[in-house]
Scaffold this motif. Structure first.
Motif, PDB file in Angstrom:
ATOM      1  N   HIS A 187       0.901  -1.164   0.006  1.00  0.00           N
ATOM      2  CA  HIS A 187       0.377   0.034  -0.508  1.00  0.00           C
ATOM      3  C   HIS A 187       1.130   1.428   0.048  1.00  0.00           C
ATOM      4  O   HIS A 187       2.315   1.171   0.713  1.00  0.00           O
ATOM      5  N   LYS A 191       8.689   4.068  -3.018  1.00  0.00           N
ATOM      6  CA  LYS A 191       9.667   5.035  -3.010  1.00  0.00           C
ATOM      7  C   LYS A 191      11.643   4.218  -4.186  1.00  0.00           C
ATOM      8  O   LYS A 191      11.869   3.675  -3.114  1.00  0.00           O
ATOM      9  N   ARG A 204       1.079  -4.077   3.998  1.00  0.00           N
ATOM     10  CA  ARG A 204       0.043  -3.181   5.041  1.00  0.00           C
ATOM     11  C   ARG A 204       0.461  -4.013   6.314  1.00  0.00           C
ATOM     12  O   ARG A 204       0.514  -4.060   7.122  1.00  0.00           O
ATOM     13  N   ARG A 433      -3.508  12.844 -11.435  1.00  0.00           N
ATOM     14  CA  ARG A 433      -2.501  13.866 -12.119  1.00  0.00           C
ATOM     15  C   ARG A 433      -2.215  13.982 -13.051  1.00  0.00           C
ATOM     16  O   ARG A 433      -3.628  14.487 -13.722  1.00  0.00           O
ATOM     17  N   SER A 535       2.229  12.360  -7.393  1.00  0.00           N
ATOM     18  CA  SER A 535       2.666  11.705  -6.023  1.00  0.00           C
ATOM     19  C   SER A 535       4.008  12.304  -5.430  1.00  0.00           C
ATOM     20  O   SER A 535       4.625  11.578  -5.831  1.00  0.00           O
TER      21      SER A 535
HETATM   22 FE1  DHE Z   1      -4.236   4.430  -0.087  1.00  0.00          FE
HETATM   23  C1  DHE Z   1      -1.249   5.850  -1.257  1.00  0.00           C
HETATM   24  C2  DHE Z   1      -3.878   6.479   2.481  1.00  0.00           C
HETATM   25  C3  DHE Z   1      -7.497   2.992   0.720  1.00  0.00           C
HETATM   26  C4  DHE Z   1      -4.331   2.459  -2.644  1.00  0.00           C
HETATM   27  N1  DHE Z   1      -2.930   6.235   0.608  1.00  0.00           N
HETATM   28  C5  DHE Z   1      -2.207   6.518  -0.316  1.00  0.00           C
HETATM   29  C6  DHE Z   1      -1.395   7.212   1.011  1.00  0.00           C
HETATM   30  C7  DHE Z   1      -2.366   7.391   1.995  1.00  0.00           C
HETATM   31  C8  DHE Z   1      -3.132   6.390   1.483  1.00  0.00           C
HETATM   32  C9  DHE Z   1      -1.805   8.767   3.016  1.00  0.00           C
HETATM   33  C10 DHE Z   1      -0.250   8.344   0.843  1.00  0.00           C
HETATM   34  C11 DHE Z   1       0.731   6.915   0.902  1.00  0.00           C
HETATM   35  C12 DHE Z   1       2.437   6.824   0.150  1.00  0.00           C
HETATM   36  O1  DHE Z   1       2.137   7.086  -0.851  1.00  0.00           O
HETATM   37  O2  DHE Z   1       3.642   7.292  -0.029  1.00  0.00           O
HETATM   38  N2  DHE Z   1      -5.350   5.173   1.408  1.00  0.00           N
HETATM   39  C13 DHE Z   1      -5.362   5.798   2.334  1.00  0.00           C
HETATM   40  C14 DHE Z   1      -6.181   5.663   3.077  1.00  0.00           C
HETATM   41  O3  DHE Z   1      -6.141   6.370   4.297  1.00  0.00           O
HETATM   42  C15 DHE Z   1      -7.887   4.902   3.069  1.00  0.00           C
HETATM   43  C16 DHE Z   1      -8.755   5.928   2.493  1.00  0.00           C
HETATM   44  C17 DHE Z   1      -8.428   3.120   3.778  1.00  0.00           C
HETATM   45  C18 DHE Z   1      -6.997   2.634   3.626  1.00  0.00           C
HETATM   46  O4  DHE Z   1      -7.352   1.274   3.697  1.00  0.00           O
HETATM   47  O5  DHE Z   1      -6.037   2.893   4.268  1.00  0.00           O
HETATM   48  C19 DHE Z   1      -6.851   4.113   1.559  1.00  0.00           C
HETATM   49  N3  DHE Z   1      -5.868   3.470  -0.681  1.00  0.00           N
HETATM   50  C20 DHE Z   1      -7.033   2.460  -0.057  1.00  0.00           C
HETATM   51  C21 DHE Z   1      -7.087   1.564  -1.556  1.00  0.00           C
HETATM   52  O6  DHE Z   1      -8.571   1.008  -0.739  1.00  0.00           O
HETATM   53  C22 DHE Z   1      -6.581   1.473  -2.422  1.00  0.00           C
HETATM   54  C23 DHE Z   1      -7.238   2.134  -3.845  1.00  0.00           C
HETATM   55  C24 DHE Z   1      -6.306  -0.032  -2.973  1.00  0.00           C
HETATM   56  C25 DHE Z   1      -5.260  -0.549  -2.005  1.00  0.00           C
HETATM   57  O7  DHE Z   1      -3.925  -0.775  -2.367  1.00  0.00           O
HETATM   58  O8  DHE Z   1      -5.546  -0.603  -0.195  1.00  0.00           O
HETATM   59  C26 DHE Z   1      -5.495   2.081  -2.069  1.00  0.00           C
HETATM   60  N4  DHE Z   1      -3.367   4.002  -1.557  1.00  0.00           N
HETATM   61  C27 DHE Z   1      -3.310   3.317  -3.127  1.00  0.00           C
HETATM   62  C28 DHE Z   1      -2.298   3.649  -4.031  1.00  0.00           C
HETATM   63  C29 DHE Z   1      -1.388   4.452  -3.450  1.00  0.00           C
HETATM   64  C30 DHE Z   1      -1.725   5.406  -1.887  1.00  0.00           C
HETATM   65  C31 DHE Z   1      -1.848   2.643  -5.009  1.00  0.00           C
HETATM   66  C32 DHE Z   1      -0.419   5.195  -3.802  1.00  0.00           C
HETATM   67  C33 DHE Z   1      -0.470   6.610  -4.720  1.00  0.00           C
HETATM   68  C34 DHE Z   1       0.593   6.939  -5.699  1.00  0.00           C
HETATM   69  O9  DHE Z   1       0.211   7.216  -6.805  1.00  0.00           O
HETATM   70  O10 DHE Z   1       1.076   7.420  -5.227  1.00  0.00           O
END
Ligand code: DHE
Length: 536
Positions: A187, A191, A204, A433, A535
Motif C-alpha cells: 500500500h 519509493k 500493509r 495526475r 504524488s
Molecule cells: Fe491508499 C497511497 C491512505 C485506501 C491504494 N493511501 C496512499 C497514501 C495514503 C493512503 C496516506 C499515501 C502514501 C504514499 O504513497 O506513500 N488509502 C489511504 C486511506 O486512508 C484509505 C482511504 C483507507 C485505508 O484502507 O487505509 C486508503 N488506498 C486505499 C485503497 O482501498 C486502495 C485503492 C487499494 C489498496 O491498495 O488498498 C489504495 N493508496 C493506494 C495507492 C497509493 C495509495 C495505489 C499510491 C498512490 C500514488 O500514486 O502515490
C-alpha cells in the motif's frame, strides 16, 4: 495489562549470542506474538470474526489488508459508527457492507469484540525488527550496471495487487522487463533511491522490501511494524522512514542494510499515543513530515547530521529532561500543533506549506517554517489530498484534489486559498495526475456506477474535455505519465485487468498489456524529481 517483549525472552542470552541472533534472519521472529482471544469472549463471536473479518483484518485483529481492530486503533471511531461501518461498509476503502449478511445482534457482538483489549498488547520493538531482517544478497556481489538495456529514468514499477506482484516496465517501448513477487497487500507508493537504482516497498503488514532494479533482485527485507501505512526515503537516499498504525510509531531504517536506526514512539503532548496517517520526505528541508491520526499534531523529523535549532525543542522534551545543554539525538522531532486530526496531506512545491485535511474535510494550510496554521482550506466532503497536484493557471499556482465522497474536483488558488472552481465529475475519485508538459489533468471516478470512467480535464479552461471508458464495467483508475509527459498509463483495476497506455496529447489508446489488478504505477524520473503533477 501485561506487555510481551522479545527483549525479555532473550534477556538471559549473552551479548554475542544476541548479536548473532539479530544478524541471522529469524523467520519465527517475523510474526508478532500469537495473541489468545480474551477468555470471556464467546466462541460464537470469535467464529463470526474469523469467518467474516479475519481475512482482511488478520486472525489476531492485528491488521493485514485492512487496519488492526484493537481499542487503541479505534479511538476516533465511536461504537455507534462502528456498527454503521460494518453494516454499510466504509467509503473509500475495501470494507464491504455486512448489513445483508449479518443480523443486528451479530454486528453488535462483533463491535463489542473489536473494542475488547487483547490479553497481551503485541509489541514490535527494535530487537524484533532487527531479528526479522533478511539479507538475500550482499551488495558487493551485485553488478553496478543494469542487466538490461533501457532509459533508467523512464522505467516504471507497476504494482499488481491481483497476485501480489510488481512489473518493471520500459517506459519507451512499454515492454515488461521483469515481473516479480512482492509481499502481501502493498500500500502507498513504492519509493525510489535518488539515483533510481533501488525501490522500497511497504506492505500493509509491515514488511519493507528493497529491490535492486539494476540486478532485478529483492536484496533485503525487514518487518518494521505490525500494521503499516507507508514509507518515505530521504533526499540523500540514506534513510527510509516507516509510518505505522501498530505499534504507534515511526521507524527509521538505514537504506543500505535495512537495519533499524531509531524507533520513534508517536506519543503526543497530551501523553497519548497515535497511529501515523502518513509520512513523506520534504526534500529542501532535509526532513520527513508526518501527520497523526489520533493527535492534533504534525511532526517534522530532521535527518540532517546537524539538525537546525528548530529541533532543539524536540517532542520528547514533553516527557523527559529539557536541560539547555542537552545534546540533540539523531532524527529529532519537532511537533507542530494543528486544529484537527490530519488523515491526509501534501505540500506546495517549495515544501514550506503543508496542505492537510481530516477525512471529514477540515482543511488547513500550515506553514512549516512558522510552525503554525496560516489559512483554512475549503475542501468539504472527503478530500484525498495525498493525490493532490499543482499547476500554473492564469499566472497563479493552483492545487487540485479529488474527493472520496463527492463527485467533484476542487481547484484552489494557492495565494488566496479560495476555491476557483469545483469541477463536477461522474462520481467520487481516488487519484489525480498530470505532468508539467501535459495540458491535461486526469482524474478517475473510482466509486459508484461510473467507476469505469476517467475524466480528462483541460488545465487551462478547467473543463472536462473527454471522459474515457477503457473497459466498460471494470474499474479504471490511477494514471501516471512517462518522463516526458507524452504518454499516460492507466490501470484497469481488475483481476483480469490491464495497463492501458494513452497518447497524452491525442488521448488515443496506444497499447494494452494484460495485468493482474494493477494498482499504482511509478515513473522513476517523475518520482525522483518530485514532479508537480504526481504524488510524492
Ligand atoms: Fe491508499 C497511497 C491512505 C485506501 C491504494 N493511501 C496512499 C497514501 C495514503 C493512503 C496516506 C499515501 C502514501 C504514499 O504513497 O506513500 N488509502 C489511504 C486511506 O486512508 C484509505 C482511504 C483507507 C485505508 O484502507 O487505509 C486508503 N488506498 C486505499 C485503497 O482501498 C486502495 C485503492 C487499494 C489498496 O491498495 O488498498 C489504495 N493508496 C493506494 C495507492 C497509493 C495509495 C495505489 C499510491 C498512490 C500514488 O500514486 O502515490
Amino acid at each position: 495489562m501485561k506487555r510481551s517483549t522479545l527483549s525479555s525472552a532473550v534477556g538471559g542470552l549473552c551479548l554475542a549470542m544476541t548479536l548473532q541472533m539479530l544478524i541471522t534472519a529469524d523467520t519465527k521472529a517475523s510474526s508478532p506474538a500469537v495473541i489468545q482471544p480474551a477468555v470471556a469472549t464467546a466462541e460464537s463471536v470469535i467464529k463470526l470474526y474469523q469467518d467474516n473479518c479475519a481475512s482482511c483484518h488478520g486472525i489476531e485483529r492485528l491488521g493485514s489488508m485492512g487496519p488492526a481492530l484493537l481499542p487503541q486503533n479505534l479511538k476516533r471511531l465511536r461504537k455507534k459508527s462502528a456498527v454503521e461501518v460494518i453494516s454499510k461498509g466504509r467509503a473509500a476503502t475495501q470494507m464491504p457492507a455486512f448489513g445483508e449478511k449479518l443480523s443486528g445482534k451479530e454486528i453488535q457482538s462483533l463491535v463489542s469484540y473489536i473494542y475488547t483489549e487483547l490479553p497481551t498488547i503485541p509489541t514490535w520493538d527494535m530487537l524484533q525488527i532487527l531479528a526479522s531482517r533478511m539479507v538475500n544478497q550482499s551488495s558487493d556481489s551485485l553488478s553496478n550496471k543494469p542487466v538490461f538495456d533501457a532509459d533508467l529514468m523512464n522505467l516504471f514499477i507497476v504494482v499488481e495487487l491481483g497476485d501480489h506482484s510488481a512489473t518493471l516496465l520500459n517506459g519507451d517501448s512499454f515492454e515488461p522487463i521483469h515481473r516479480f513477487k512482492t509481499r502481501f497487500a502493498l500500500h502507498g507508493g513504492p519509493k525510489y533511491s535518488p539515483d533510481g537504482r533501488y525501490v522500497y516497498f511497504a506492505s500493509r503488514d509491515g514488511w519493507i522490501s528493497k529491490f535492486d532494479i539494476y540486478n532485478l533482485k529483492t536484496v533485503a527485507e525487514v518487518r518494521a511494524g505490525i500494521n503499516t501505512r507507508n514509507l518515505a526515503v530521504s533526499s540523500d537516499g540514506r534513510y527510509a522512514i516507516v509510518a505505522n498504525y501498530l505499534p504507534h510509531n515511526l521507524v527509521v531504517l538505514d537504506t543500505e542494510t535495512l537495519k533499524p536506526l531509531k524507533v520513534i514512539e508517536t506519543r503526543g503532548r497530551n501523553g497519548e499515543t497515535s497511529r501515523v496517517s502518513a509520512v513523506y520526505n520534504a526534500p529542501p528541508r532535509n526532513s520527513f513530515v508526518a501527520a497523526m491520526k489520533d493527535l492534533k499534531e504534525v511532526w517534522e523529523i530532521s535527518y540532517e547530521d546537524e539538525p537546525s535549532s528548530d529541533f532543539s525543542g524536540w517532542v520528547h522534551d514533553y516527557r523527559k529532561d529539557s536541560g539547555e545543554n542537552r545534546e540533540i539525538e539523531p532524527f529529532p522531532v519537532r511537533s507542530i500543533k494543528v486544529k484537527s486530526y490530519l488523515d491526509d496531506f501534501f505540500f506546495d512545491q517549495s515544501y514550506s506549506l503543508l496542505l492537510g485535511a481530516s477525512r471529514q474535510g477540515e482543511g488547513i494550510v500550515l506553514s512549516l517554517d512558522a510552525g503554525r496554521m496560516v489559512n483554512e482550506l475549503d475542501i468539504p466532503g472527503m478530500p484525498h489530498l495525498g493525490s493532490g497536484i499543482t499547476w500554473q493557471y492564469q499566472g497563479k499556482t493552483v492545487m487540485a484534489t479529488p474527493n472520496l465522497k463527492e463527485g467533484a474536483v476542487s481547484i484552489i488558488d494557492m495565494e488566496s486559498w479560495e476555491t476557483i472552481k469545483k469541477i463536477k465529475t461522474n462520481g467520487p475519485g481516488f487519484f489525480m495526475r498530470s505532468h508539467k508538459n501535459s495540458p491535461y489533468a486526469w482524474v478517475d471516478v473510482f466509486f459508484g456506477p461510473n467507476k469505469d470512467q476517467v475524466h480528462v480535464i483541460d488545465k487551462a479552461s478547467l473543463e472536462i474535455v473527454k471522459t474515457l471508458i477503457p473497459a466498460p464495467g471494470k474499474n479504471a483508475a490511477h494514471v501516471e505519465f512517462t518522463k516526458d509527459g507524452r504518454y499516460a498509463l492507466l490501470s484497469i483495476w481488475d483481476t483480469d485487468g490491464a495497463l492501458v497506455v494513452y497518447d497524452a496529447e491525442s488521448l488515443e489508446e496506444i497499447k494494452r498489456l494484460p495485468m493482474a489488478k494493477p494498482s499504482g504505477k511509478y515513473n522513476v524520473f517523475n518520482k525522483t524529481r518530485y514532479e508537480s503533477g504526481t504524488s510524492h
